[in-house]
Design a protein around this motif. Structure first.
Motif: not given
Length: 261
Positions: A76-81, A239-241, A246-254, A259-261
């Motif tokens: 998933l990626m937000s369009a604002c990215a 860094i990963i979070e 920064e890239n997707n404008k969403l949290k990694r889990s989102d 599984e268990a993201a």
């Protein structure tokens, strides 16, 4: 086949909820960087499917996503990215979007500042080195290869500071790099170095990258790259979070269907 069914199920959920979206391919294959995997230490090229949504659709989209708690090859990626020159955005094959409900077009980063562009090109180095700490031995080969190639691209960028588009491996092969052995560059790009030599070369290239004042200065533009320069080992998880935000404008889990993201 089961993964495709899962993707179709999620898309059906979006459609039923009247959530507009754009499906796009990203990754080396989508960019047209096809390799023949002829190198002795090559690996398969990657292709991902992005599901891009409008910022005001995030909550409803995550309601559809909550029914999927296992791995699906959809991101998933937000369009604002799309306003920022991340490799995730630069890698999108805008000429062959699967669907385009959002009427998206290829963004223009001509006026992007040098610091922002360098920071986003430094991101993959921060991302892959942060994964090394927790990676299995069988995945380290791929990570070292990606790190080395990212370093070559950053060194290329120091010689071409006005670059504002994706840096293709073919460019590195044809144009060469100052103070880098041409044969080493070819072997890295052709995935033709054994593990020990690749690791040693990668460590040298990474050290060389972090000696450039322009790269160090640009790292302050993003939290992920600032933390990478500060202490990549101690801040690896942050860094990963940060990179997903920064890239997707969403949290990694989102962002990810894991599984268990």
């Amino acid at each position: 086949m089961s993964e495709l069914i899962e993707i179709e199920g999620f898309i059906t959920c979006l459609t039923n909820a009247r959530i507009p979206y754009t499906l796009a391919l990203t990754g080396s294959t989508a960019r047209g960087e096809l390799r023949n995997n002829s190198g002795r230490y090559d690996y398969d090229s990657d292709t991902d499917i992005l599901c891009i949504i409008e910022p005001d659709s995030i909550s409803a989209t995550l309601s559809c996503k909550k029914n999927y708690t296992h791995s699906i090859p959809l991101i998933l990626m937000s369009a604002c990215a799309l306003s920022h020159p991340s490799n995730a955005v630069l890698s999108i094959a805008f000429d062959s979007l699967i669907t385009n409900d959002l009427s998206l077009s290829k963004p223009d980063f001509t006026n992007t500042s040098t610091a922002e562009f360098i920071a986003y090109q430094l991101q993959p180095l921060a991302y892959y080195t942060s994964q090394l700490k927790y990676s299995k031995p069988e995945t380290q080969r791929r990570l070292y290869s990606k790190i080395a190639i990212t370093c070559l691209k950053l060194l290329y960028l120091t010689q071409h500071p006005n670059k504002r588009s994706f840096i293709y491996e073919q460019e590195l092969k044809l144009q060469g790099l100052t103070n880098i052995d041409e044969m080493l560059v070819q072997k890295i790009l052709n995935r033709d170095l054994p593990d020990t030599e690749l690791r040693d070369a990668t460590e040298r290239l990474e050290h060389q990258v972090t000696q450039f004042a322009s790269i160090i200065a640009a790292a302050d533009f993003l939290e992920s790259t600032r933390l990478y320069i500060l202490d990549k080992d101690n801040y690896s998880k942050r860094i990963i979070e940060s990179i997903f935000l920064e890239n997707n404008k969403l949290k990694r889990s989102d962002t990810l269907f894991i599984e268990a993201a």
